[in-house]
Write a protein that holds these residues in place. Structure first.
Motif, PDB file in Angstrom:
ATOM      1  N   ASP A 184      58.951   2.323 -59.129  1.00  0.00           N
ATOM      2  CA  ASP A 184      57.783   3.163 -59.401  1.00  0.00           C
ATOM      3  C   ASP A 184      58.211   4.612 -59.575  1.00  0.00           C
ATOM      4  N   LYS A 185      57.987   5.147 -60.775  1.00  0.00           N
ATOM      5  CA  LYS A 185      58.338   6.551 -61.012  1.00  0.00           C
ATOM      6  C   LYS A 185      57.111   7.378 -61.370  1.00  0.00           C
ATOM      7  N   HIS A 186      55.931   6.828 -61.124  1.00  0.00           N
ATOM      8  CA  HIS A 186      54.669   7.553 -61.319  1.00  0.00           C
ATOM      9  C   HIS A 186      54.428   7.913 -62.792  1.00  0.00           C
ATOM     10  N   TYR A 187      53.489   7.229 -63.379  1.00  0.00           N
ATOM     11  CA  TYR A 187      53.101   7.437 -64.782  1.00  0.00           C
ATOM     12  C   TYR A 187      54.287   7.291 -65.739  1.00  0.00           C
ATOM     13  N   LEU A 188      55.074   6.291 -65.441  1.00  0.00           N
ATOM     14  CA  LEU A 188      56.238   5.966 -66.267  1.00  0.00           C
ATOM     15  C   LEU A 188      55.788   5.399 -67.616  1.00  0.00           C
ATOM     16  N   TYR A 189      56.375   5.867 -68.705  1.00  0.00           N
ATOM     17  CA  TYR A 189      56.065   5.266 -70.000  1.00  0.00           C
ATOM     18  C   TYR A 189      57.254   5.214 -70.954  1.00  0.00           C
ATOM     19  N   LYS A 190      58.368   5.848 -70.573  1.00  0.00           N
ATOM     20  CA  LYS A 190      59.527   5.854 -71.462  1.00  0.00           C
ATOM     21  C   LYS A 190      60.477   4.713 -71.119  1.00  0.00           C
ATOM     22  N   ILE A 191      60.948   4.041 -72.156  1.00  0.00           N
ATOM     23  CA  ILE A 191      61.872   2.925 -71.953  1.00  0.00           C
ATOM     24  C   ILE A 191      63.093   3.387 -71.155  1.00  0.00           C
ATOM     25  N   GLU A 192      63.603   4.584 -71.469  1.00  0.00           N
ATOM     26  CA  GLU A 192      64.825   5.034 -70.784  1.00  0.00           C
ATOM     27  C   GLU A 192      64.612   5.316 -69.293  1.00  0.00           C
ATOM     28  N   ASP A 193      63.364   5.455 -68.869  1.00  0.00           N
ATOM     29  CA  ASP A 193      63.085   5.681 -67.446  1.00  0.00           C
ATOM     30  C   ASP A 193      62.791   4.377 -66.696  1.00  0.00           C
ATOM     31  N   ILE A 253      47.078   6.427 -69.152  1.00  0.00           N
ATOM     32  CA  ILE A 253      46.492   6.426 -70.506  1.00  0.00           C
ATOM     33  C   ILE A 253      45.169   7.210 -70.481  1.00  0.00           C
ATOM     34  N   GLY A 254      44.287   6.842 -69.571  1.00  0.00           N
ATOM     35  CA  GLY A 254      42.990   7.519 -69.459  1.00  0.00           C
ATOM     36  C   GLY A 254      43.121   8.988 -69.103  1.00  0.00           C
ATOM     37  N   ARG A 255      44.150   9.289 -68.335  1.00  0.00           N
ATOM     38  CA  ARG A 255      44.360  10.688 -67.929  1.00  0.00           C
ATOM     39  C   ARG A 255      45.037  11.498 -69.029  1.00  0.00           C
ATOM     40  N   GLY A 256      45.485  10.816 -70.097  1.00  0.00           N
ATOM     41  CA  GLY A 256      46.105  11.519 -71.215  1.00  0.00           C
ATOM     42  C   GLY A 256      47.577  11.839 -71.007  1.00  0.00           C
ATOM     43  N   VAL A 265      50.383  -9.776 -70.529  1.00  0.00           N
ATOM     44  CA  VAL A 265      50.286  -8.538 -69.743  1.00  0.00           C
ATOM     45  C   VAL A 265      48.870  -7.993 -69.913  1.00  0.00           C
ATOM     46  N   PHE A 266      48.143  -7.902 -68.824  1.00  0.00           N
ATOM     47  CA  PHE A 266      46.808  -7.298 -68.853  1.00  0.00           C
ATOM     48  C   PHE A 266      46.906  -5.916 -68.218  1.00  0.00           C
ATOM     49  N   TYR A 267      46.266  -4.932 -68.833  1.00  0.00           N
ATOM     50  CA  TYR A 267      46.329  -3.588 -68.265  1.00  0.00           C
ATOM     51  C   TYR A 267      44.974  -2.908 -68.305  1.00  0.00           C
ATOM     52  N   CYS A 268      44.772  -2.041 -67.325  1.00  0.00           N
ATOM     53  CA  CYS A 268      43.574  -1.205 -67.295  1.00  0.00           C
ATOM     54  C   CYS A 268      43.980   0.203 -67.695  1.00  0.00           C
ATOM     55  N   PRO A 269      43.442   0.727 -68.807  1.00  0.00           N
ATOM     56  CA  PRO A 269      43.834   2.058 -69.271  1.00  0.00           C
ATOM     57  C   PRO A 269      42.966   3.176 -68.682  1.00  0.00           C
ATOM     58  N   HIS A 270      41.990   2.812 -67.868  1.00  0.00           N
ATOM     59  CA  HIS A 270      40.968   3.779 -67.432  1.00  0.00           C
ATOM     60  C   HIS A 270      41.413   4.599 -66.231  1.00  0.00           C
ATOM     61  N   GLU A 271      40.749   5.711 -66.022  1.00  0.00           N
ATOM     62  CA  GLU A 271      40.974   6.461 -64.795  1.00  0.00           C
ATOM     63  C   GLU A 271      39.908   6.071 -63.779  1.00  0.00           C
ATOM     64  N   PRO A 272      40.167   6.338 -62.504  1.00  0.00           N
ATOM     65  CA  PRO A 272      39.245   5.865 -61.461  1.00  0.00           C
ATOM     66  C   PRO A 272      37.790   6.247 -61.711  1.00  0.00           C
ATOM     67  N   ASN A 273      37.550   7.449 -62.194  1.00  0.00           N
ATOM     68  CA  ASN A 273      36.166   7.910 -62.388  1.00  0.00           C
ATOM     69  C   ASN A 273      35.420   7.164 -63.488  1.00  0.00           C
TER      70      ASN A 273
END
Ligand SMILES: [Mg+2]
Ligand SMILES: [Zn+2]
Length: 176
Positions: free
Chosen positions: A18-27, A57-60, A88-96
């Motif tokens: 877990d690297k927090h909001y990870l999205y890059k393949i190299e990370d 995603i939702g947080r931009g 793979v199922f994902y939720c793109p939303h933010e908590p609010n």
């Protein structure tokens, strides 16, 4: 019925470090012994589905396209290790956003059950947050395992007896 027993895996903190909001393949760093563990599940006849909250995603912080690119690469890495990720199922939303898919709500698991034949009574949810254990409870998955993490300090809140420190240790719990 041919309902299949299924391992539901959380992503961050379970499949990858877990690297927090990870999205890059190299990370993206797979956790130790992940592939061996998944092979064990496959040898027992489980299918594997990933369900992951991706509020970045939702947080931009990153785009859906970034996420999909990483996911395609991740599935290929599994494939190279002879492991099939069914979906793979994902939720793109933010908590609010108060959506129906963000764990601990059961939306993603309900979706999976509509799309595939799943035997929830003989399935498992593996995650590293209390919300992963709650989603199992809320969706009617009988079994769950919590991997200790920075998110699991208050053990009183956790509705599972199965607590481990690494993904590899789940092999000792899931034996049939
Ligand atoms: Mg996680
Ligand atoms: Zn959602």
């Amino acid at each position: 019925m041919n309902n299949k027993k299924t391992i539901f895996l959380d992503r961050d903190g379970v499949i990858n470090i877990d690297k927090h909001y990870l999205y890059k393949i190299e990370d993206f760093e797979f956790t130790n012994k992940l592939f061996e563990t998944c092979k064990h599940f496959q040898s027992l006849g489980y299918q594997i589905i990933v369900i992951t909250n991706q509020s970045g995603i939702g947080r931009g912080y990153f785009s859906e396209e970034d996420f999909n690119k990483l996911t395609t690469w991740m599935i290929k890495e599994f494939k190279n290790n002879n492991i099939d990720i069914l979906d793979v199922f994902y939720c793109p939303h933010e908590p609010n956003d108060n959506c129906e898919c963000r764990k601990p709500k059961p939306g993603m698991i309900n979706e999976a059950c509509k799309k595939y034949e799943i035997d929830l009574n003989n399935s498992w949810m593996i995650g590293d947050k209390p919300s992963d254990i709650e989603v199992a409870f809320n969706a009617g998955i009988s079994n769950s395992i919590l991997i200790n993490s920075e998110y699991t300090n208050n053990k009183d809140e956790i509705k599972t007896n199965n607590i481990v420190t690494t993904i590899e240790e789940t092999i000792n719990i899931i034996k049939e």
